[in-house]
Design an enzyme around this catalytic site. Structure first.
Site, PDB file in Angstrom:
ATOM      1  N   ASP A  15       0.925  -1.047   0.306  1.00 10.49           N
ATOM      2  CA  ASP A  15       0.345   0.275   0.115  1.00 10.49           C
ATOM      3  C   ASP A  15       1.193   1.132  -0.587  1.00 10.49           C
ATOM      4  O   ASP A  15       0.266   2.853   1.032  1.00 10.49           O
ATOM      5  CB  ASP A  15      -1.266   0.246   1.119  1.00 10.49           C
ATOM      6  CG  ASP A  15      -0.409  -0.775   2.408  1.00 10.49           C
ATOM      7  OD1 ASP A  15       0.836  -0.320   2.616  1.00 10.49           O
ATOM      8  OD2 ASP A  15      -1.282  -0.512   2.899  1.00 10.49           O
ATOM      9  N   GLU A  52      -1.284  -8.371  -1.546  1.00 13.37           N
ATOM     10  CA  GLU A  52      -1.544  -8.328   0.207  1.00 13.37           C
ATOM     11  C   GLU A  52      -2.937  -7.144  -0.213  1.00 13.37           C
ATOM     12  O   GLU A  52      -3.014  -5.888   0.034  1.00 13.37           O
ATOM     13  CB  GLU A  52      -1.302  -7.693   0.813  1.00 13.37           C
ATOM     14  CG  GLU A  52      -0.872  -7.117   2.084  1.00 13.37           C
ATOM     15  CD  GLU A  52       0.197  -6.340   2.420  1.00 13.37           C
ATOM     16  OE1 GLU A  52       0.518  -5.315   2.850  1.00 13.37           O
ATOM     17  OE2 GLU A  52       0.989  -7.189   3.469  1.00 13.37           O
ATOM     18  N   GLU A  89      -1.946   5.074   3.498  1.00 13.14           N
ATOM     19  CA  GLU A  89      -1.977   3.981   2.837  1.00 13.14           C
ATOM     20  C   GLU A  89      -2.936   3.080   3.006  1.00 13.14           C
ATOM     21  O   GLU A  89      -3.904   2.206   1.681  1.00 13.14           O
ATOM     22  CB  GLU A  89      -1.212   3.200   3.706  1.00 13.14           C
ATOM     23  CG  GLU A  89       0.597   3.076   4.609  1.00 13.14           C
ATOM     24  CD  GLU A  89       0.963   4.113   4.658  1.00 13.14           C
ATOM     25  OE1 GLU A  89       0.153   4.917   4.762  1.00 13.14           O
ATOM     26  OE2 GLU A  89       2.184   4.288   4.704  1.00 13.14           O
ATOM     27  N   HIS A 140       7.331   3.683  12.162  1.00 16.22           N
ATOM     28  CA  HIS A 140       8.038   5.174  11.243  1.00 16.22           C
ATOM     29  C   HIS A 140       7.258   5.470  11.108  1.00 16.22           C
ATOM     30  O   HIS A 140       6.689   6.221   9.974  1.00 16.22           O
ATOM     31  CB  HIS A 140       8.901   4.186  10.314  1.00 16.22           C
ATOM     32  CG  HIS A 140       7.448   3.008   9.706  1.00 16.22           C
ATOM     33  ND1 HIS A 140       7.150   3.498   8.683  1.00 16.22           N
ATOM     34  CD2 HIS A 140       7.895   1.923   9.952  1.00 16.22           C
ATOM     35  CE1 HIS A 140       6.272   2.124   8.239  1.00 16.22           C
ATOM     36  NE2 HIS A 140       6.987   1.161   9.254  1.00 16.22           N
ATOM     37  N   ARG A 170       3.548   7.534   9.333  1.00 10.70           N
ATOM     38  CA  ARG A 170       3.472   8.878   9.136  1.00 10.70           C
ATOM     39  C   ARG A 170       2.518   9.378  10.249  1.00 10.70           C
ATOM     40  O   ARG A 170       3.010  10.690  10.380  1.00 10.70           O
ATOM     41  CB  ARG A 170       3.450   9.160   7.930  1.00 10.70           C
ATOM     42  CG  ARG A 170       4.001  10.466   7.179  1.00 10.70           C
ATOM     43  CD  ARG A 170       3.118   9.966   5.883  1.00 10.70           C
ATOM     44  NE  ARG A 170       4.014   9.522   5.393  1.00 10.70           N
ATOM     45  CZ  ARG A 170       5.289  10.196   4.141  1.00 10.70           C
ATOM     46  NH1 ARG A 170       4.873  11.645   3.209  1.00 10.70           N
ATOM     47  NH2 ARG A 170       6.441   9.653   3.374  1.00 10.70           N
ATOM     48  N   HIS A 227      14.110   3.907  11.773  1.00  5.36           N
ATOM     49  CA  HIS A 227      14.148   3.910  10.296  1.00  5.36           C
ATOM     50  C   HIS A 227      14.645   5.269   9.802  1.00  5.36           C
ATOM     51  O   HIS A 227      15.223   5.843  10.398  1.00  5.36           O
ATOM     52  CB  HIS A 227      13.055   4.087  10.159  1.00  5.36           C
ATOM     53  CG  HIS A 227      12.217   4.386   8.730  1.00  5.36           C
ATOM     54  ND1 HIS A 227      12.552   4.840   7.402  1.00  5.36           N
ATOM     55  CD2 HIS A 227      11.177   3.461   7.781  1.00  5.36           C
ATOM     56  CE1 HIS A 227      11.612   5.062   6.510  1.00  5.36           C
ATOM     57  NE2 HIS A 227      10.707   3.543   6.621  1.00  5.36           N
TER      58      HIS A 227
END
Ligand code: UD1
Ligand code: UDP
Length: 371
Positions: free
Chosen positions: A98, A120, A134, A210, A212, A243
């Protein structure tokens, strides 16, 4: 000539989950012409995975820019993939997950009327801003896809509810389990043993974060929780591979650098990370993939997110959503580490996301549908 399949990916998790499919596609050289294109939305973190799985891309768009924005990256992927499609003329494009690479590649393929297989498919929170972007990326991709490879029955059901034809939905399991089972069968890399030797009998809390939507105050709160946890508990060590996103690097290092028994390290190669998960007592994460892997290893996973598109792990009792509040984080980790019964209840090795044969199923379906 065989069926020409172009697999496109760009980030670390896509590479991990696409690798078993690429290996499987390579088993049919007479029937499938497998080509691999990386956007390199990630650079170093992608290259780590390519190295582990010994995959050499046929095309590398090398798109990553430091601190890239969503619109810039989307534009570069659509333009770059469009040129690749003109040159390569595949019969089908495969994408996984995604990310921006996935959504923009599916769009570019759709514009050229090339069938897209989405691996997925069907994960949903039904909250458009969580995870961001996503949730919308995967919905767009599922609308554009010709073949939807859903990891679980619940994901397939979500696709059906959205009006996607039953004929195009396949429940395959998640390819991350294929990758994970392979990785833990390999010898433990020396960097993991070295890390473990520094622990001195302490319990290991493995952390990644990590997302957003956690940037800013929530990520700082997670870090404050970790700092408090380490300060209160000399018998706990925290290992956090950080990350490379600058929005993650800055606050994590500002708040946690120099704290005793907190090891901030560079992203680990997949083999090392898989083996480190196996050595961990508790995993705390906002990652998607790790929510799928931890249950397969029987590791309790605390998910620092408001909601998850992977409810199967919660239902199986191995994962728990944890409010992003420093005190709650401390409380939940301590409970697991000191309350044996609570720990035992969560430390179940279950595999709601797959049996390690997802890639075989996907390639079999492609052979059938594209012949
Ligand atoms: C991306 C995906 C996210 C996925 C995550 C996995 C989008 C919008 N986000 O988020 O869905 O969960 O990857 O990790 O597609 N960087 C490097 N080197 C690397 C990787 C990243 O320096 O190898 C830095 C760069 O400054 C880059 C920034 O991180 O600009 C952000 O990368 P990006 O792919 O846009 O976002 P992620 O947060 O990694
Ligand atoms: N991972 C890794 N090295 C690390 C941290 C994670 O190889 O240092 C693996 C992890 O096992 C999982 C994947 O990376 O398979 C998850 O990627 P990430 O958290 O970046 O993205 P998400 O799954 O949230 O999209």
């Amino acid at each position: 000539m065989g069926i020409r399949i172009l697999s496109v990916f760009g980030t670390r998790p896509e590479a991990i989950k696409m690798a078993p499919v690429i290996w499987e596609l390579q088993k049919y050289p007479d029937r499938i012409e497998s080509r691999v294109c990386v956007t390199a939305q990630h650079r170093e973190m992608l290259d780590q995975v390519l190295g582990v799985f010994r995959i050499t891309p046929d095309i590398d768009l090398n798109l990553m820019q430091p601190a890239q924005t969503l619109p810039e990256l989307t534009t570069r992927v659509v333009a770059g993939i469009t040129e690749v499609l003109e040159r390569e003329r595949p019969d089908c494009v495969l994408v996984q997950g995604d990310t921006t690479t996935v959504m923009a590649t599916a769009l570019a393929a759709f514009y050229r009327k090339v069938p897209v297989g989405h691996i997925e498919a069907g994960l949903r929170t039904y909250d458009r801003y969580s995870p961001f972007p996503e949730e919308i990326n995967r919905r767009i991709t599922d609308v554009l896809a010709t073949f939807c490879f859903a990891p679980t029955r619940a994901a397939a059901e979500a696709l059906r509810r959205e009006g996607i034809s039953d004929r195009d939905i396949y429940v395959t399991g998640n390819t991350v389990i294929d990758a994970l089972l392979w990785a833990v069968r390999q010898p433990e890399p020396p960097d993991v043993a070295k890390l473990a030797s520094r622990l001195d009998g302490q319990k290991l809390v493995l952390v990644t974060a990590h997302r957003r939507e956690n940037f800013g105050a929530p990520l700082e709160e997670i870090c404050l929780g970790l700092r408090e946890l380490a300060r209160r508990n000399p018998q706990i060590a925290i290992v956090y591979p950080v990350h490379l996103n600058p929005n993650v690097q800055e606050p994590v290092h500002r708040i946690l650098q120099g704290e005793e028994r907190i090891y901030l390290i560079s992203p680990l190669s997949y083999l090392s990370f898989a083996h480190l998960m196996n050595r961990a007592d508790v995993i705390l994460t906002d990652s998607g993939g790790i929510q799928e892997e931890a249950p397969a290893l029987g590791k309790p996973v605390l998910v620092v997110r408001e909601e998850t598109e992977r409810p199967e792990a919660i239902e199986a009792g191995v994962a728990k959503l944890v409010e992003i509040d420093a005190h709650v984080i401390v409380q939940e980790v301590e409970r697991l580490l000191y309350d044996e019964q609570a720990y035992r209840q969560m430390a179940n090795a279950v595999s709601p996301f797959g049996d390690g044969h997802a890639a075989e199923r996907i390639v079999r379906i492609l052979l059938e549908r594209l012949k």
